[in-house]
Design a protein around this motif. Structure first.
Motif, PDB file in Angstrom:
ATOM      1  N   UNK A  86       0.982  -1.174  -0.030  1.00 38.26           N
ATOM      2  CA  UNK A  86       0.048   0.019  -0.260  1.00 38.26           C
ATOM      3  C   UNK A  86       0.983   1.215  -0.003  1.00 38.26           C
ATOM      4  N   UNK A  87       2.267   1.228   0.412  1.00 39.86           N
ATOM      5  CA  UNK A  87       3.173   2.474   0.639  1.00 39.86           C
ATOM      6  C   UNK A  87       3.995   2.345  -0.529  1.00 39.86           C
ATOM      7  N   UNK A  88       3.809   1.504  -1.660  1.00 41.41           N
ATOM      8  CA  UNK A  88       4.550   1.331  -2.752  1.00 41.41           C
ATOM      9  C   UNK A  88       4.860   2.862  -3.481  1.00 41.41           C
ATOM     10  N   UNK A  89       3.732   3.419  -3.717  1.00 41.55           N
ATOM     11  CA  UNK A  89       3.821   4.779  -4.270  1.00 41.55           C
ATOM     12  C   UNK A  89       4.142   6.007  -3.564  1.00 41.55           C
ATOM     13  N   UNK A  90       4.537   5.739  -2.153  1.00 40.20           N
ATOM     14  CA  UNK A  90       4.832   6.902  -1.352  1.00 40.20           C
ATOM     15  C   UNK A  90       6.471   6.853  -1.134  1.00 40.20           C
ATOM     16  N   UNK A  91       6.941   7.901  -1.013  1.00 37.19           N
ATOM     17  CA  UNK A  91       8.423   7.929  -0.796  1.00 37.19           C
ATOM     18  C   UNK A  91       8.678   8.146   0.791  1.00 37.19           C
ATOM     19  N   UNK A  92       7.681   8.524   1.554  1.00 40.48           N
ATOM     20  CA  UNK A  92       8.056   8.888   2.885  1.00 40.48           C
ATOM     21  C   UNK A  92       6.664   9.301   3.443  1.00 40.48           C
ATOM     22  N   UNK A  93       6.586   9.681   4.735  1.00 44.62           N
ATOM     23  CA  UNK A  93       5.522  10.174   5.118  1.00 44.62           C
ATOM     24  C   UNK A  93       4.426   9.180   5.412  1.00 44.62           C
ATOM     25  N   UNK A  94       4.994   8.133   5.930  1.00 44.57           N
ATOM     26  CA  UNK A  94       3.876   7.097   6.184  1.00 44.57           C
ATOM     27  C   UNK A  94       2.906   7.276   7.528  1.00 44.57           C
ATOM     28  N   UNK A  95       3.146   7.996   8.255  1.00 45.35           N
ATOM     29  CA  UNK A  95       2.388   8.340   9.495  1.00 45.35           C
ATOM     30  C   UNK A  95       1.751   9.800   9.814  1.00 45.35           C
ATOM     31  N   UNK A  96       0.745   9.938  10.305  1.00 47.23           N
ATOM     32  CA  UNK A  96       0.331  11.348  10.588  1.00 47.23           C
ATOM     33  C   UNK A  96       0.100  11.421  12.114  1.00 47.23           C
ATOM     34  N   UNK A  97       0.587  12.474  12.658  1.00 46.05           N
ATOM     35  CA  UNK A  97       0.204  12.696  14.101  1.00 46.05           C
ATOM     36  C   UNK A  97      -0.889  13.759  14.302  1.00 46.05           C
ATOM     37  N   UNK A  98      -1.856  13.625  14.934  1.00 43.75           N
ATOM     38  CA  UNK A  98      -3.067  14.581  15.089  1.00 43.75           C
ATOM     39  C   UNK A  98      -3.109  14.726  16.760  1.00 43.75           C
ATOM     40  N   UNK A  99      -3.074  16.056  16.987  1.00 46.40           N
ATOM     41  CA  UNK A  99      -3.163  16.575  18.431  1.00 46.40           C
ATOM     42  C   UNK A  99      -4.423  16.268  19.056  1.00 46.40           C
ATOM     43  N   UNK A 100      -4.714  15.706  19.785  1.00 51.11           N
ATOM     44  CA  UNK A 100      -5.993  15.666  20.782  1.00 51.11           C
ATOM     45  C   UNK A 100      -5.943  16.294  21.953  1.00 51.11           C
ATOM     46  N   UNK A 101      -7.024  16.494  22.811  1.00 52.27           N
ATOM     47  CA  UNK A 101      -7.379  16.862  23.761  1.00 52.27           C
ATOM     48  C   UNK A 101      -6.542  16.334  25.023  1.00 52.27           C
ATOM     49  N   UNK A 102      -6.179  17.248  26.147  1.00 52.44           N
ATOM     50  CA  UNK A 102      -5.431  16.491  26.978  1.00 52.44           C
ATOM     51  C   UNK A 102      -5.943  15.692  27.945  1.00 52.44           C
ATOM     52  N   UNK A 103      -5.247  14.545  28.613  1.00 57.19           N
ATOM     53  CA  UNK A 103      -5.697  13.381  29.150  1.00 57.19           C
ATOM     54  C   UNK A 103      -6.645  14.014  30.421  1.00 57.19           C
ATOM     55  N   UNK A 104      -7.540  13.337  30.667  1.00 58.67           N
ATOM     56  CA  UNK A 104      -8.503  13.815  31.881  1.00 58.67           C
ATOM     57  C   UNK A 104      -7.660  13.856  33.239  1.00 58.67           C
ATOM     58  N   UNK A 105      -6.973  12.513  33.411  1.00 55.53           N
ATOM     59  CA  UNK A 105      -6.489  12.352  34.848  1.00 55.53           C
ATOM     60  C   UNK A 105      -5.426  13.266  35.091  1.00 55.53           C
ATOM     61  N   UNK A 106      -4.165  13.165  34.342  1.00 57.34           N
ATOM     62  CA  UNK A 106      -3.123  13.929  34.635  1.00 57.34           C
ATOM     63  C   UNK A 106      -2.933  15.167  33.621  1.00 57.34           C
ATOM     64  N   UNK A 107      -3.718  15.324  32.746  1.00 59.86           N
ATOM     65  CA  UNK A 107      -3.629  16.673  31.835  1.00 59.86           C
ATOM     66  C   UNK A 107      -2.507  16.405  30.984  1.00 59.86           C
ATOM     67  N   UNK A 108      -2.182  15.036  30.596  1.00 54.75           N
ATOM     68  CA  UNK A 108      -0.966  14.748  29.770  1.00 54.75           C
ATOM     69  C   UNK A 108      -1.477  15.386  28.128  1.00 54.75           C
ATOM     70  N   UNK A 109      -0.635  15.955  27.319  1.00 52.39           N
ATOM     71  CA  UNK A 109      -0.958  15.977  26.089  1.00 52.39           C
ATOM     72  C   UNK A 109      -0.982  14.876  25.255  1.00 52.39           C
ATOM     73  N   UNK A 110      -2.103  14.808  24.523  1.00 51.87           N
ATOM     74  CA  UNK A 110      -2.404  13.394  23.931  1.00 51.87           C
ATOM     75  C   UNK A 110      -2.502  13.505  22.520  1.00 51.87           C
ATOM     76  N   UNK A 111      -2.041  12.470  21.662  1.00 51.84           N
ATOM     77  CA  UNK A 111      -2.126  12.687  20.063  1.00 51.84           C
ATOM     78  C   UNK A 111      -2.432  11.498  19.704  1.00 51.84           C
TER      79      UNK A 111
END
Length: 175
Positions: A86-111
């Motif tokens: 599925x990635x044969x046509x891609x030269x790189x950038x196989x993953x994507x990181x999307x920021x989410x809301x902070x975690x409820x318990x310890x307010x850690x930044x989630x992605x």
């Protein structure tokens, strides 16, 4: 052997950090997307992309190297046999990181880190499609001109029908 990372590590020791990254990569390949902390997602991205690059090559040596890093045979087979094509046509950038809301318990930044499985659209392809669309647009007015006499003929018959209707109504008023 590469020198270990200096400073704070995920989980405490260097060996624990490698186990965390190995498990995160296995879960990413298995599920396609995972939710984790920003720090883990940022460290996982280059780790997973290097594994995908090795899987694209597909040699036995690459498979053995990936098995050293991710010791789950089912996940490695899935990576080499199903994800890599599925990635044969891609030269790189196989993953994507999307920021989410902070975690409820310890307010850690989630992605959310996910695999990018959409087809890539190159700049040349978009230029080619735009050029083809402009050629079709140039040809379209010529086709409209050919259809125009039919519309005029319809309006002429409609005008004749309206004239007959007015004559009939005039005759009805005369009676």
């Amino acid at each position: 052997m590469p020198t270990p990372k200096k400073g704070a590590r995920l989980g405490g020791s260097a060996s624990h950090q490698t186990k965390i990254l190995s498990n995160l990569a296995a879960q990413l390949f298995e599920h396609g997307a995972i939710k984790t902390t920003d720090a883990k997602a940022k460290l996982l991205r280059p780790y997973a992309e290097k594994l995908i690059t090795k899987a694209k090559a597909g040699t036995v040596a690459d498979r053995r190297n990936v098995l050293k890093l991710v010791p789950n045979k089912d996940v490695v087979n899935y990576l080499f046999n199903e994800l890599a094509p599925k990635f044969e046509s891609r030269d790189g950038g196989y993953t994507r990181i999307v920021k989410l809301e902070n975690r409820k318990g310890d307010n850690a930044p989630m992605s959310q880190i996910s695999l990018v499985l959409e087809e890539t659209v190159s700049a040349e392809a978009t230029r080619a499609t735009r050029a083809a669309a402009s050629k079709k647009a140039e040809e379209a007015p010529a086709a409209e001109v050919e259809e125009a006499p039919e519309v005029e003929a319809d309006t002429a018959t409609d005008a004749a029908a309206e004239a007959e209707a007015t004559e009939d109504s005039a005759e009805a008023t005369e009676k």
